[in-house]
Design a protein around this motif. Structure first.
Motif, PDB file in Angstrom:
ATOM      1  N   ASP A 111     -12.254   9.670  -2.437  1.00  0.00           N
ATOM      2  CA  ASP A 111     -13.671   9.299  -2.403  1.00  0.00           C
ATOM      3  C   ASP A 111     -13.855   7.853  -2.870  1.00  0.00           C
ATOM      4  O   ASP A 111     -14.532   7.050  -2.220  1.00  0.00           O
ATOM      5  CB  ASP A 111     -14.447  10.271  -3.295  1.00  0.00           C
ATOM      6  CG  ASP A 111     -15.948  10.077  -3.254  1.00  0.00           C
ATOM      7  OD1 ASP A 111     -16.425   9.115  -2.631  1.00  0.00           O
ATOM      8  OD2 ASP A 111     -16.653  10.886  -3.862  1.00  0.00           O
ATOM      9  N   ARG A 112     -13.237   7.512  -3.983  1.00  0.00           N
ATOM     10  CA  ARG A 112     -13.382   6.183  -4.575  1.00  0.00           C
ATOM     11  C   ARG A 112     -12.914   5.079  -3.634  1.00  0.00           C
ATOM     12  O   ARG A 112     -13.490   3.987  -3.603  1.00  0.00           O
ATOM     13  CB  ARG A 112     -12.585   6.118  -5.880  1.00  0.00           C
ATOM     14  CG  ARG A 112     -12.756   4.834  -6.679  1.00  0.00           C
ATOM     15  CD  ARG A 112     -11.903   4.849  -7.932  1.00  0.00           C
ATOM     16  NE  ARG A 112     -10.489   4.706  -7.647  1.00  0.00           N
ATOM     17  CZ  ARG A 112      -9.896   3.543  -7.369  1.00  0.00           C
ATOM     18  NH1 ARG A 112     -10.615   2.429  -7.307  1.00  0.00           N
ATOM     19  NH2 ARG A 112      -8.601   3.493  -7.149  1.00  0.00           N
ATOM     20  N   ARG A 113     -11.915   5.361  -2.847  1.00  0.00           N
ATOM     21  CA  ARG A 113     -11.303   4.344  -1.989  1.00  0.00           C
ATOM     22  C   ARG A 113     -11.921   4.255  -0.597  1.00  0.00           C
ATOM     23  O   ARG A 113     -11.473   3.453   0.218  1.00  0.00           O
ATOM     24  CB  ARG A 113      -9.801   4.619  -1.848  1.00  0.00           C
ATOM     25  CG  ARG A 113      -9.010   4.309  -3.100  1.00  0.00           C
ATOM     26  CD  ARG A 113      -7.557   4.712  -2.933  1.00  0.00           C
ATOM     27  NE  ARG A 113      -6.740   4.141  -3.989  1.00  0.00           N
ATOM     28  CZ  ARG A 113      -6.010   3.033  -3.874  1.00  0.00           C
ATOM     29  NH1 ARG A 113      -6.007   2.362  -2.732  1.00  0.00           N
ATOM     30  NH2 ARG A 113      -5.293   2.581  -4.876  1.00  0.00           N
ATOM     31  N   SER A 114     -12.919   5.069  -0.303  1.00  0.00           N
ATOM     32  CA  SER A 114     -13.390   5.206   1.079  1.00  0.00           C
ATOM     33  C   SER A 114     -14.792   4.653   1.296  1.00  0.00           C
ATOM     34  O   SER A 114     -15.684   4.850   0.479  1.00  0.00           O
ATOM     35  CB  SER A 114     -13.358   6.685   1.486  1.00  0.00           C
ATOM     36  OG  SER A 114     -12.045   7.200   1.362  1.00  0.00           O
ATOM     37  N   ASP A 115     -14.946   3.994   2.465  1.00  0.00           N
ATOM     38  CA  ASP A 115     -16.253   3.503   2.904  1.00  0.00           C
ATOM     39  C   ASP A 115     -16.932   4.482   3.848  1.00  0.00           C
ATOM     40  O   ASP A 115     -18.142   4.373   4.083  1.00  0.00           O
ATOM     41  CB  ASP A 115     -16.094   2.172   3.653  1.00  0.00           C
ATOM     42  CG  ASP A 115     -15.443   1.100   2.812  1.00  0.00           C
ATOM     43  OD1 ASP A 115     -15.847   0.929   1.640  1.00  0.00           O
ATOM     44  OD2 ASP A 115     -14.517   0.415   3.319  1.00  0.00           O
ATOM     45  N   HIS A 133     -24.477   9.534  -2.343  1.00  0.00           N
ATOM     46  CA  HIS A 133     -23.895   8.385  -1.644  1.00  0.00           C
ATOM     47  C   HIS A 133     -24.569   8.265  -0.282  1.00  0.00           C
ATOM     48  O   HIS A 133     -25.230   9.206   0.186  1.00  0.00           O
ATOM     49  CB  HIS A 133     -22.368   8.533  -1.490  1.00  0.00           C
ATOM     50  CG  HIS A 133     -21.955   9.571  -0.500  1.00  0.00           C
ATOM     51  ND1 HIS A 133     -21.833   9.305   0.848  1.00  0.00           N
ATOM     52  CD2 HIS A 133     -21.622  10.886  -0.643  1.00  0.00           C
ATOM     53  CE1 HIS A 133     -21.438  10.396   1.490  1.00  0.00           C
ATOM     54  NE2 HIS A 133     -21.311  11.375   0.601  1.00  0.00           N
ATOM     55  N   SER A 138      -8.597  15.413  -8.886  1.00  0.00           N
ATOM     56  CA  SER A 138      -8.394  13.966  -9.002  1.00  0.00           C
ATOM     57  C   SER A 138      -7.965  13.363  -7.667  1.00  0.00           C
ATOM     58  O   SER A 138      -8.254  12.201  -7.387  1.00  0.00           O
ATOM     59  CB  SER A 138      -7.386  13.636 -10.109  1.00  0.00           C
ATOM     60  OG  SER A 138      -6.204  14.370  -9.968  1.00  0.00           O
ATOM     61  N   ALA A 193     -11.232  12.839  -5.839  1.00  0.00           N
ATOM     62  CA  ALA A 193     -11.973  11.745  -6.476  1.00  0.00           C
ATOM     63  C   ALA A 193     -11.388  10.389  -6.082  1.00  0.00           C
ATOM     64  O   ALA A 193     -12.129   9.435  -5.826  1.00  0.00           O
ATOM     65  CB  ALA A 193     -11.953  11.911  -7.991  1.00  0.00           C
ATOM     66  N   GLU A 194     -10.070  10.317  -6.011  1.00  0.00           N
ATOM     67  CA  GLU A 194      -9.421   9.049  -5.638  1.00  0.00           C
ATOM     68  C   GLU A 194      -9.676   8.721  -4.177  1.00  0.00           C
ATOM     69  O   GLU A 194      -9.939   7.560  -3.829  1.00  0.00           O
ATOM     70  CB  GLU A 194      -7.915   9.147  -5.908  1.00  0.00           C
ATOM     71  CG  GLU A 194      -7.146   7.868  -5.658  1.00  0.00           C
ATOM     72  CD  GLU A 194      -7.486   6.727  -6.601  1.00  0.00           C
ATOM     73  OE1 GLU A 194      -7.114   5.581  -6.301  1.00  0.00           O
ATOM     74  OE2 GLU A 194      -8.134   6.975  -7.650  1.00  0.00           O
TER      75      GLU A 194
END
Length: 197
Positions: A96-100, A127, A90, A93-94
C-alpha cells in the motif's frame, strides 16, 4: 512520469493458462507505459508471469512477501527489490505504502481480501488512489452482482461503485489507472439510520 502500480493476482498453480497470459499482457503493458510494478513477491503463477513480463519490458519490479511464504510461494529473487516482511499485515501495508494505483486481476481468496481492503478504504475516503478490476473472463461478475444486491438491500451506498473501475480490456485498465480520481467523502447521511417505519 510513471506510476507505481500494485497488481493483486493469483499465486495458485492450478489455474487455466489464459490467466497467466493475461498477467503477462498486463506486465508488458505496464512496462510499455513506463510504470513500476509492486506485487506480492512470488515467482509462481500470475504473480510470476506479471513480474517477468514487466522486467522483460524494462520495468522496475518490487516484490513484497511475508517471511512465512518465502518457501511456499517461492520468492521472486529476480525482483529489482525483494522485501521480506514479518507477516501478511505488514506485507499489505508495505505494498500500500509503495503504490500510486491498484490493479486487480483474477484471483482467489487472497486476491479478494486485498481488493476488499483497498476498496473499503477508498469508499471511506482513506485514500483517493485509482482502483481497477480487470476481468475479461467475467470471473468477478458474481461479485459485481452481489455488490449490486447489497446496494438494493441498503447495505451498500452508490459510492461503492464510484470507488472502483471495472473493465475487460488491458489498455483501458491502464487508462483508468492514469486518471485523476475524485476523492470520496463519506457524509453523516451515509451512516444515518433510516427514519422510515
Amino acid at each position: 512520469m510513471g506510476l507505481s502500480v500494485c497488481v493483486f493476482c493469483a499465486s495458485s498453480s492450478r489455474i487455466d493458462e489464459r490467466y497467466l497470459e493475461l498477467a503477462a499482457e498486463v506486465g508488458a503493458e505496464l512496462a510499455r507505459r513506463g510504470h513500476t510494478l509492486v506485487s506480492g513477491g512470488a515467482k509462481v503463477s500470475c504473480m510470476g508471469a506479471v513480474a517477468r513480463a514487466a522486467r522483460a519490458g524494462g520495468a522496475h519490479t518490487v516484490g513484497v512477501i511475508p517471511e512465512n511464504l518465502v518457501s511456499v510461494e517461492i520468492s521472486d529473487e529476480d525482483s529489482d527489490e525483494l522485501i521480506v516482511t514479518a507477516d501478511m499485515r505488514s506485507r499489505k501495508a508495505e505494498m500500500d505504502r509503495r503504490s500510486d494505483a491498484f490493479l486487480v486481476l483474477p484471483g482467489g481468496l487472497g486476491t479478494l481480501e486485498e481488493l476488499f481492503e483497498i476498496w473499503t478504504a477508498r469508499v471511506l475516503g482513506v485514500h483517493d488512489r485509482p482502483l481497477v478490476i480487470l476481468d475479461p473472463y467475467k470471473l468477478f461478475e458474481p461479485l459485481r452482482d452481489l455488490m449490486t444486491h447489497l446496494l438494493e438491500e441498503g447495505f451498500n451506498r452508490p459510492k461503492v461503485f464510484d470507488a472502483v473501475g471495472w473493465t475487460a480490456s488491458v489498455p483501458e485498465a491502464f487508462d483508468l489507472l492514469a486518471k485523476a480520481q475524485v476523492p470520496i467523502q463519506p457524509t453523516a447521511e451515509d451512516y444515518a439510520e433510516s427514519e422510515t417505519s
